[in-house]
Design an enzyme around this catalytic site. Sequence first.
Site, mmCIF file in Angstrom:
data_model
loop_
_atom_site.group_PDB
_atom_site.id
_atom_site.type_symbol
_atom_site.label_atom_id
_atom_site.label_comp_id
_atom_site.label_asym_id
_atom_site.label_seq_id
_atom_site.Cartn_x
_atom_site.Cartn_y
_atom_site.Cartn_z
ATOM 1 N N ASP A 16 28.610 -12.788 22.279
ATOM 2 C CA ASP A 16 28.709 -11.065 22.911
ATOM 3 C C ASP A 16 27.438 -11.598 24.165
ATOM 4 O O ASP A 16 27.096 -11.954 24.048
ATOM 5 C CB ASP A 16 28.335 -9.972 21.409
ATOM 6 C CG ASP A 16 28.921 -10.176 20.660
ATOM 7 O OD1 ASP A 16 30.500 -10.103 20.419
ATOM 8 O OD2 ASP A 16 29.029 -9.547 20.159
ATOM 9 N N ARG B 274 36.046 -12.459 27.222
ATOM 10 C CA ARG B 274 36.483 -10.460 26.712
ATOM 11 C C ARG B 274 35.693 -10.180 27.706
ATOM 12 O O ARG B 274 34.865 -10.446 28.033
ATOM 13 C CB ARG B 274 35.817 -10.745 25.836
ATOM 14 C CG ARG B 274 35.794 -9.073 25.252
ATOM 15 C CD ARG B 274 34.521 -8.685 23.874
ATOM 16 N NE ARG B 274 34.943 -9.006 22.231
ATOM 17 C CZ ARG B 274 33.795 -9.273 21.907
ATOM 18 N NH1 ARG B 274 32.006 -9.079 22.361
ATOM 19 N NH2 ARG B 274 33.777 -9.949 21.127
ATOM 20 N N ALA C 9 27.837 -2.293 27.399
ATOM 21 C CA ALA C 9 27.531 -0.866 26.608
ATOM 22 C C ALA C 9 25.976 -0.891 26.625
ATOM 23 O O ALA C 9 25.877 0.543 25.938
ATOM 24 C CB ALA C 9 27.542 -1.404 25.336
ATOM 25 N N THR D 110 38.510 -2.738 25.332
ATOM 26 C CA THR D 110 38.625 -1.643 25.720
ATOM 27 C C THR D 110 39.581 -0.517 24.955
ATOM 28 O O THR D 110 40.214 -0.242 23.897
ATOM 29 C CB THR D 110 38.875 -1.280 27.625
ATOM 30 O OG1 THR D 110 39.065 0.285 27.937
ATOM 31 C CG2 THR D 110 40.362 -1.591 27.005
ATOM 32 N N HIS D 111 38.620 1.034 24.481
ATOM 33 C CA HIS D 111 39.727 1.781 24.429
ATOM 34 C C HIS D 111 40.751 2.753 24.932
ATOM 35 O O HIS D 111 40.979 3.878 24.415
ATOM 36 C CB HIS D 111 39.122 2.328 22.942
ATOM 37 C CG HIS D 111 38.046 2.054 22.613
ATOM 38 N ND1 HIS D 111 37.341 1.597 22.592
ATOM 39 C CD2 HIS D 111 38.296 0.814 20.991
ATOM 40 C CE1 HIS D 111 36.125 0.934 21.948
ATOM 41 N NE2 HIS D 111 37.529 0.339 20.838
ATOM 42 N N ARG E 185 21.751 1.752 18.812
ATOM 43 C CA ARG E 185 23.424 2.166 19.762
ATOM 44 C C ARG E 185 23.006 3.507 20.079
ATOM 45 O O ARG E 185 22.840 3.884 21.868
ATOM 46 C CB ARG E 185 24.458 1.968 18.849
ATOM 47 C CG ARG E 185 24.528 0.587 18.971
ATOM 48 C CD ARG E 185 25.228 0.030 20.238
ATOM 49 N NE ARG E 185 24.108 -1.394 20.813
ATOM 50 C CZ ARG E 185 23.776 -2.006 20.325
ATOM 51 N NH1 ARG E 185 24.264 -2.929 19.520
ATOM 52 N NH2 ARG E 185 22.727 -2.516 21.270
HETATM 53 P P1 FDA Z 1 35.663 4.238 26.960
HETATM 54 O O1 FDA Z 1 33.928 4.881 26.617
HETATM 55 O O2 FDA Z 1 35.879 5.329 27.986
HETATM 56 O O3 FDA Z 1 35.868 5.293 25.310
HETATM 57 C C1 FDA Z 1 37.360 5.360 25.860
HETATM 58 C C2 FDA Z 1 37.570 6.188 24.436
HETATM 59 O O4 FDA Z 1 37.484 5.686 23.114
HETATM 60 C C3 FDA Z 1 36.128 7.867 23.971
HETATM 61 O O5 FDA Z 1 36.937 8.586 24.809
HETATM 62 C C4 FDA Z 1 36.525 8.103 22.787
HETATM 63 O O6 FDA Z 1 37.038 8.172 22.139
HETATM 64 C C5 FDA Z 1 36.642 5.990 22.086
HETATM 65 N N1 FDA Z 1 35.325 5.400 22.158
HETATM 66 C C6 FDA Z 1 35.035 4.249 22.917
HETATM 67 N N2 FDA Z 1 34.086 3.287 22.246
HETATM 68 C C7 FDA Z 1 33.692 3.637 21.087
HETATM 69 C C8 FDA Z 1 32.652 4.128 19.957
HETATM 70 N N3 FDA Z 1 32.385 3.257 20.337
HETATM 71 N N4 FDA Z 1 32.720 5.142 19.041
HETATM 72 C C9 FDA Z 1 33.980 6.079 18.383
HETATM 73 N N5 FDA Z 1 34.649 5.839 19.464
HETATM 74 C C10 FDA Z 1 34.873 5.559 20.957
HETATM 75 N N6 FDA Z 1 29.312 -3.891 25.261
HETATM 76 C C11 FDA Z 1 28.827 -5.328 25.895
HETATM 77 O O7 FDA Z 1 27.955 -5.096 26.226
HETATM 78 N N7 FDA Z 1 28.837 -6.703 25.356
HETATM 79 C C12 FDA Z 1 30.096 -6.646 24.442
HETATM 80 O O8 FDA Z 1 29.992 -7.851 24.194
HETATM 81 C C13 FDA Z 1 30.421 -6.210 24.199
HETATM 82 N N8 FDA Z 1 31.645 -6.558 22.730
HETATM 83 C C14 FDA Z 1 32.850 -5.882 22.612
HETATM 84 C C15 FDA Z 1 33.714 -5.861 21.622
HETATM 85 C C16 FDA Z 1 34.614 -5.363 21.834
HETATM 86 C C17 FDA Z 1 35.803 -5.668 20.871
HETATM 87 C C18 FDA Z 1 34.756 -3.774 22.350
HETATM 88 C C19 FDA Z 1 36.808 -2.233 21.737
HETATM 89 C C20 FDA Z 1 33.580 -3.322 23.137
HETATM 90 C C21 FDA Z 1 32.678 -4.241 23.285
HETATM 91 N N9 FDA Z 1 31.583 -3.773 24.065
HETATM 92 C C22 FDA Z 1 30.866 -4.356 23.768
HETATM 93 C C23 FDA Z 1 30.969 -2.458 24.125
HETATM 94 C C24 FDA Z 1 32.403 -2.045 26.099
HETATM 95 O O9 FDA Z 1 31.531 -2.339 26.427
HETATM 96 C C25 FDA Z 1 32.510 -0.325 25.967
HETATM 97 O O10 FDA Z 1 30.907 0.207 25.519
HETATM 98 C C26 FDA Z 1 33.254 0.389 25.146
HETATM 99 O O11 FDA Z 1 34.003 -0.308 24.219
HETATM 100 C C27 FDA Z 1 33.286 1.653 25.544
HETATM 101 O O12 FDA Z 1 34.183 1.891 26.530
HETATM 102 P P2 FDA Z 1 36.370 1.821 26.497
HETATM 103 O O13 FDA Z 1 35.966 0.616 27.417
HETATM 104 O O14 FDA Z 1 35.589 2.098 25.544
HETATM 105 O O15 FDA Z 1 35.672 3.247 27.272
#
Ligand code: FDA
Length: 300
Positions: A125, A176, A181, A218-219, A281
């Site tokens: 990670d 990845r 985050a 991503t979500h 977090r």
């Molecule tokens: P965004 O934040 O816009 O989320 C889109 C929608 O998804 C939100 O509106 C909400 O509904 C939902 N959502 C997203 N995250 C959520 C949460 N935690 N709880 C509840 N709902 C949520 N970061 C990093 O710095 N180092 C790393 O190694 C990783 N590893 C990693 C692995 C995996 C499998 C994922 C999916 C994510 C990470 N991340 C990460 C976290 C990533 O950087 C990011 O902070 C989150 O995925 C949120 O960003 P989204 O792209 O999902 O978009």
Amino acid sequence: MNLVNRLILSLIQSLPKPVVKRFALRYIAGEELDDAVRVIGAINSKKLMGTMDVLGENVTTREESLAAVRECEAVLHSINKNHLDSNLSIKLTQFGLKIDEEFCYSNVKRLLDIAYGYNHFVRIDMEDSSTTDATLKLYQRLRAHGFEKVGVVLQANMRRSEEDVQRLIPMKPNIRLCKGAYLEPEAIALRDGGEIRLNFMKLFKMILEGKCYVGIATHDDFLISSAYQSIQEMNLHQSDYEFQMLYGVRSKLRDKIVADGHRLRIYVPFGRYWYAYSMRRFKENPQMVRYVLRALFFGD
Ligand code: FDA
């Protein structure tokens, strides 16, 4: 952190731990390895892949690091024993990165030796920006020493990521890609959501054009549909990429991605440090507080 988020955070902190645990269990498999095995088994039965994460980071003693290594070793043995379709994600600060980089390297190498015996993949990670250089250096060293089944993470919010992709591409890394985050200073990180999305897609295409495997973590609906479009335009095969999502987040979207014919991996954290992890977090990223509240009141 703004006033509303501060209030919500102090409310969460004032709740009894068992109450917080009820909420946390939506995103965390539980405290024990058996909990994670059960959750990954259920995930696999829905044709989803998994990755297990033993909660913990920023350890300050060698003993704690070695304990974390032993826990991760147990995960690898258990994936094998239970025939799970899962890999392992690790955090280098849990393996002693901030204590001594050489010590951390030997810990990761010890784990990878076991993983290789089972033909398992291990993902490193990416943590906050104070660790980026050391993390990528360690990853490159592992690859130079012949470890192939190890991957890394790049964050689209980091201004440096484009150069990192360019530098890594010759070694055909398994990357990845996520937004990032951690709240980072503006001098080194993008803050605007639109700019982060654009950079995500730019990096995504660079990685694929470099013929490297990518985990699309991503979500975000916009990023997922943009990725769909690129996958079609570039005529990609399922073995070129996978989607990745966090356990407990947007399960309807998750099911749709799989129904659309893509492979998807769920990141499943577990372990006894779930409380400290959740609170950290929340403090680091106030957005998390909103996600939890929205999920609680409106579902996902
Ligand atoms: P965004 O934040 O816009 O989320 C889109 C929608 O998804 C939100 O509106 C909400 O509904 C939902 N959502 C997203 N995250 C959520 C949460 N935690 N709880 C509840 N709902 C949520 N970061 C990093 O710095 N180092 C790393 O190694 C990783 N590893 C990693 C692995 C995996 C499998 C994922 C999916 C994510 C990470 N991340 C990460 C976290 C990533 O950087 C990011 O902070 C989150 O995925 C949120 O960003 P989204 O792209 O999902 O978009």
